[in-house]
Write an enzyme that holds these catalytic residues in place. Sequence first.
Site, PDB file in Angstrom:
ATOM      1  N   SER A 156       0.805  -1.225   0.000  1.00  0.00           N
ATOM      2  CA  SER A 156       0.000   0.000   0.000  1.00  0.00           C
ATOM      3  C   SER A 156       0.837   1.272   0.000  1.00  0.00           C
ATOM      4  CB  SER A 156      -0.944   0.007   1.216  1.00  0.00           C
ATOM      5  OG  SER A 156      -0.211   0.122   2.419  1.00  0.00           O
TER       6      SER A 156
ATOM      7  N   LYS B 209       1.015   4.602   6.969  1.00  0.00           N
ATOM      8  CA  LYS B 209       0.469   5.419   5.879  1.00  0.00           C
ATOM      9  C   LYS B 209       1.116   6.804   5.938  1.00  0.00           C
ATOM     10  CE  LYS B 209      -2.691   2.212   4.955  1.00  0.00           C
ATOM     11  NZ  LYS B 209      -2.593   1.366   3.728  1.00  0.00           N
TER      12      LYS B 209
END
Length: 325
Positions: free
Chosen positions: A105, A175
């Site tokens: 990701s 993230k």
Amino acid sequence: MGDLAVGARSGHEGPEERPGRSEERPGRPEEPVPPAAGDDVPPAEGSGGHGGGDEPAGDADGAAPAPKKQRSFWKELPLLIGIALVLALLIKTFLVQAFSIPSDSMQNTLQQGDRVLVDKLTPWFGSEPERGEVVVFHDPDKWLAGEPTSEPNVLQTALSWIGLMPSAEEKDLIKRVIGVGGDTVECKDTGPLRVNGKALNEPYVYPGNTPCSMDDGGGQFKVKVPEGKIWVMGDHRQNSLDSRYHQQDEHKGFVPVGNVVGRAVVVAWPPTRWSTLPVPDTFDQNLSAAAPGALGLAGAVPLVLWRRRRLTAGDTRVSGSRTAG
């Protein structure tokens, strides 16, 4: 003539004797007499009982004392290991911890299998996440539900306990911070991504991806980040289940600042991937949510002053006319 000879001997019949220590001569102090050869002389103080004062004192039989025996390395090894473990735990708890990247990701910034070092010290001093930082945070609303987890072996468990490897039991994600408390984050069409109305230039986005996704699941959005929360997104925009796709959860996709473990600062493993993780330049522009309001206020001040001058001038003319009448 015989009397003269007798007077020369002072009346002593025998030979003259040299005055010794026991005799005193009137009018002169007593002089010490050096010891005769062969007399016993007591040892000087500090000589150790043997003529040379520089010789070390030995045992009663004259033998030198045995040197102290050093401790064996194997006896000291457990102590060294104990100290190393304590230091590792302190470092893990308060300074730096290693984490493994389990997914794609964050490509291409981070690859699956990379090991990153996370700074855990600055949050202890009240520092909060900032836009552009790559952060590790605890799962806020079961984002990892259903994700497969590997069963660690004994060695991996021990290394994760002291912080040299990430723990398989910890449900953590990594993230990039896009918005902080007070920010408005917006995605329209394929982008660009906007923060407080300003477009971001995102070279870190995975090649072939668009900054925003054209889908109904959360790719199109406009949200305002509450205070004490952050909005996070993965760099692989079309392969990241980030804040966009959890807007129906309890926290509406926002991550509480208290869930942030720390900022990832270095890719430490493998050696060929070693690099730092700086904040991209696009976040250096003034993205503050207060900037539009401040600009509006600056533009309104001259307008208000001009209007007040006109009203004051009008009142003067009215007052003057009344006085004249």
